[in-house]
Design an enzyme around this catalytic site. Structure first.
Site, short mmCIF file in Angstrom:
data_model
loop_
_atom_site.label_atom_id
_atom_site.label_comp_id
_atom_site.label_asym_id
_atom_site.label_seq_id
_atom_site.Cartn_x
_atom_site.Cartn_y
_atom_site.Cartn_z
N CYS A 150 146.53 67.16 101.44
CA CYS A 150 146.26 66.17 100.19
C CYS A 150 145.52 64.78 100.83
O CYS A 150 145.72 64.60 101.96
CB CYS A 150 147.32 65.82 99.24
SG CYS A 150 148.28 67.17 98.87
N GLY A 179 141.54 67.53 99.01
CA GLY A 179 142.19 68.47 97.76
C GLY A 179 141.26 68.17 96.63
O GLY A 179 140.71 67.21 96.22
N ASN A 234 151.27 63.42 101.40
CA ASN A 234 150.44 64.57 101.89
C ASN A 234 151.39 65.17 102.93
O ASN A 234 151.94 64.52 103.91
CB ASN A 234 149.22 63.80 102.57
CG ASN A 234 148.57 64.80 103.51
OD1 ASN A 234 147.86 64.48 104.56
ND2 ASN A 234 148.52 65.96 103.22
N GLY A 235 151.54 66.61 103.03
CA GLY A 235 152.40 67.08 103.87
C GLY A 235 153.00 68.41 103.11
O GLY A 235 152.81 68.72 102.04
N TYR A 240 138.95 71.49 111.05
CA TYR A 240 138.50 71.72 109.76
C TYR A 240 138.70 70.61 108.64
O TYR A 240 137.54 70.23 107.91
CB TYR A 240 139.10 72.82 109.13
CG TYR A 240 138.70 73.33 107.58
CD1 TYR A 240 137.67 73.60 107.37
CD2 TYR A 240 139.76 73.40 106.66
CE1 TYR A 240 137.37 73.58 105.90
CE2 TYR A 240 139.90 73.46 105.07
CZ TYR A 240 138.32 73.95 104.94
OH TYR A 240 138.12 73.73 103.63
O1 LIG Z 1 138.35 82.52 106.78
P1 LIG Z 1 138.56 81.86 105.54
O2 LIG Z 1 139.87 81.87 104.94
O3 LIG Z 1 137.28 82.04 104.88
O4 LIG Z 1 138.69 80.43 105.95
C1 LIG Z 1 137.49 79.82 106.82
C2 LIG Z 1 136.34 79.18 106.35
O5 LIG Z 1 137.04 78.34 105.39
C3 LIG Z 1 136.20 76.94 105.51
O6 LIG Z 1 135.22 76.58 104.81
P2 LIG Z 1 135.15 75.98 103.43
O7 LIG Z 1 134.06 76.40 102.53
O8 LIG Z 1 136.59 75.88 103.03
O9 LIG Z 1 134.54 74.28 103.75
P3 LIG Z 1 133.43 73.80 104.54
O10 LIG Z 1 132.27 73.79 103.82
O11 LIG Z 1 133.68 72.38 105.08
O12 LIG Z 1 133.03 74.59 105.80
C4 LIG Z 1 136.17 76.77 107.02
O13 LIG Z 1 135.25 75.96 107.36
C5 LIG Z 1 135.80 78.39 107.14
O14 LIG Z 1 134.38 78.47 106.92
N1 LIG Z 2 148.32 69.50 100.89
C1 LIG Z 2 149.54 68.75 100.62
O1 LIG Z 2 149.63 67.49 101.32
C2 LIG Z 2 150.56 68.82 99.45
C3 LIG Z 2 151.42 68.15 99.17
C4 LIG Z 2 152.56 68.64 98.53
N2 LIG Z 2 153.34 69.70 99.37
C5 LIG Z 2 152.06 69.37 97.15
O2 LIG Z 2 151.96 70.59 97.10
O3 LIG Z 2 151.77 68.80 96.20
MG LIG Z 3 133.50 76.64 106.33
#
Ligand SMILES: O=P(O)(O)OC[C@H]1O[C@H](OP(=O)(O)OP(=O)(O)O)[C@H](O)[C@@H]1O
Ligand SMILES: NC(=O)CC[C@H](N)C(=O)O
Ligand SMILES: [Mg+2]
Length: 504
Positions: A2, A28, A102-103, A258
């Site tokens: 988050c 998020g 967050n966490g 990421y």
């Molecule tokens: O193997 P997967 O389970 O598919 O997860 C990995 C993928 O998901 C993310 O992209 P995402 O579309 O979330 O965001 P981005 O546009 O920032 O790359 C990440 O950048 C990879 O491309």
């Molecule tokens: N990604 C997060 O930081 C999640 C915060 C919290 N554990 C929730 O699920 O709302």
């Molecule tokens: Mg991606």
């Protein structure tokens, strides 16, 4: 993963918090919330499922009055995606406290039982964050005077740090006192503090990422230290104190791979710079291990991998091309709840530009391969537009272990690299050749930005859970309790669970 923000100002904060949340949206996409304290000492809270721009309409913004407030964008990692678990959370005693987190906590069940039996506090959702708020509230409740001193607040947070396990970067507000922010003793999740001088007075902001400070013209002061707490009174007095006995700084390395925006400075490391270096190291590995491979072109799988891919192309001395067009109206797919939604979204998000693939041997680059959803869909797509050989490189190593600290990968079997060799993964994804970054190289790429960080939280790569409390039975419990279907809610429930005081 988050996003959180908190501002103490001398003028209304509603628009600033909204703006900060929009630049933290990549952390998020499921729900968003803002709470302010108005001039009569009432909390004004609005939270709902959806993106920031959908959750806050003009009427909500007008009701979010006050010069102090906190905000949250949610990516669920505990409980469900229900609106009842959207944040910030609220408790009415003592004082009235709201909190955004967050966490992810790793001893939630034990904490929930203990606050119920020891201090008779009932938590009405499955959210770990609501449990955390109640732990904080029960610690603050132990003081008998109404007016809490900074020392009182810091000793309450010291107790929280002793009781709570897992990852937590938090902002909270206490009626009649001010804003507090704190980070777990391992500093797993990020948190920064900044200031801005307006008419000679200092306003403060805390946020998950420095990019939120930049956008609002706050100057980055520093990262909140692991185990440190910040208390800013309603009239703008800043107090800080280290509140943990044992600090082991282990920031999450996946933030750099990421989660974070490239223009953020996190723990003194430029996220962008770390991604360039990830590209450099992986480029060198490809040059060494695949030295006579017939690559015609290097193509990133947008968006996060673009910085690393450009560097790989430079090292390999091959053209870099944008072979995919990204639909700007579809967000990040990895943080969407439910596997079928994620799969559909990859198709809606990315389309292959035939001219870059037809008859070519392409090296595709992604920042990470988690469940393999993106790569499987993409490989099918590029083959259907006539690619000859398809090679794939991942700027992160194989993700083989579940995450328990705020990334929604609780189930080992869902991870494509779990119990598979590189060749088996390649076969599963459908690529001709596959290569991953070494963990050592990934660590070096990030560390170069701040050599004082000696260790990172790398459990998804090496299975080493730094909080020391993760047993096989806990992981089995997680994988049973957080299957994909848990996150998909019937619409009826969404309609029936509105529990906030600033309505439609
Ligand atoms: O193997 P997967 O389970 O598919 O997860 C990995 C993928 O998901 C993310 O992209 P995402 O579309 O979330 O965001 P981005 O546009 O920032 O790359 C990440 O950048 C990879 O491309
Ligand atoms: N990604 C997060 O930081 C999640 C915060 C919290 N554990 C929730 O699920 O709302
Ligand atoms: Mg991606």
């Amino acid at each position: 993963m988050c996003g959180i923000v908190g501002i103490v100002s001398f003028s209304p904060v509603n628009q600033s918090i909204y703006d900060a949340l929009t630049v933290l949206q990549h952390r998020g996409q499921d729900a968003a919330g803002i709470v302010t304290i108005d001039q009569n000492n009432y909390f004004r809270l609005r939270k709902a499922n959806g993106l920031v721009q959908d959750v806050f309409q003009l009427q909500h913004m007008q009701r979010l009055q006050g010069n102090i407030g906190i905000g949250h964008v949610r990516y669920p990692t505990a409980g469900s995606a229900s609106v009842s678990e959207a944040q910030p959370f609220y408790v009415n005693a003592p004082y009235g406290i709201t909190l955004a987190h967050n966490g992810n906590l790793t001893n939630t069940q034990e904490l929930r039982d203990s606050i119920l039996h020891k201090v008779r506090r009932h938590v009405n959702t499955h959210s770990d964050s609501e449990v955390l708020l109640n732990i904080l509230a029960s610690e603050l409740d132990k003081f008998s005077t109404y007016r809490l001193t900074p020392d009182n607040i810091f000793s309450a947070i010291k107790q929280v740090n002793k009781t709570v396990k897992g990852a937590y970067a938090c902002v909270a507000m206490i009626i009649d006192h001010g804003l507090i922010a704190f980070r777990d003793p391992n500093g797993i999740r990020p948190l920064v503090i900044g200031k801005r001088i307006v008419d000679g007075r200092t306003e403060y902001m805390v946020a998950s990422e420095s990019v939120a400070l930049d956008t609002l013209d706050f100057e980055l002061m520093r990262d909140v230290e692991p185990g440190e707490a910040i208390y800013i009174t309603c009239d703008g007095q800043l107090h800080t104190q280290q509140c943990a006995d044992e600090i082991k700084f282990r920031p999450c390395i996946f933030e750099y791979v990421y989660f974070a925006r490239p223009d953020s400075l996190m723990n003194g490391v430029s996220v962008y710079q770390s991604r360039i270096l990830m590209g450099q190291k992986l480029g060198q590995k490809i040059a060494k291990e695949w030295h006579n491979l017939d690559i015609d072109v290097v193509i990133p799988i947008p968006e996060t991998s673009c910085d690393a891919a450009l560097e790989i192309a430079r090292i390999l001395n091959k053209p870099y091309r944008q072979g995919f067009v990204k639909n700007r109206y579809v967000g990040r797919t990895f943080i969407m709840p439910g596997q079928s939604t994620r799969r559909r979204s990859v198709r809606r998000k990315l389309n292959a530009n035939r001219i870059e693939f037809e008859g070519k041997n392409v090296l595709l680059v992604d920042d990470s391969i988690v469940r393999g959803t993106t790569s499987q869909e993409i490989i099918e797509m590029v083959r259907s537009v006539g690619a000859n050989k398809v090679y794939l490189a991942s700027a992160a190593p194989e993700i083989r272990f579940p995450n328990v600290y705020g990334i929604d990968m609780p189930v080992a079997n869902e991870l494509i690299a779990h119990n598979r060799t590189v060749d088996e993964i390649a076969q599963q994804i459908g690529v001709d050749k596959l290569i991953f970054q070494n963990l050592h190289d990934l660590i070096e790429a990030v560390k170069e930005g701040n050599p004082t960080i000696t260790d990172f939280e790398c459990s998804v790569f090496d299975g080493d859970y730094i909080t020391g409390d993760i047993t096989q039975s806990y992981l089995s419990y997680l994988s049973l309790s957080r299957s994909n279907t848990d996150l998909i809610l019937p619409n009826k429930e969404i309609e029936n669970l509105e529990i906030h005081n600033v309505g439609q």
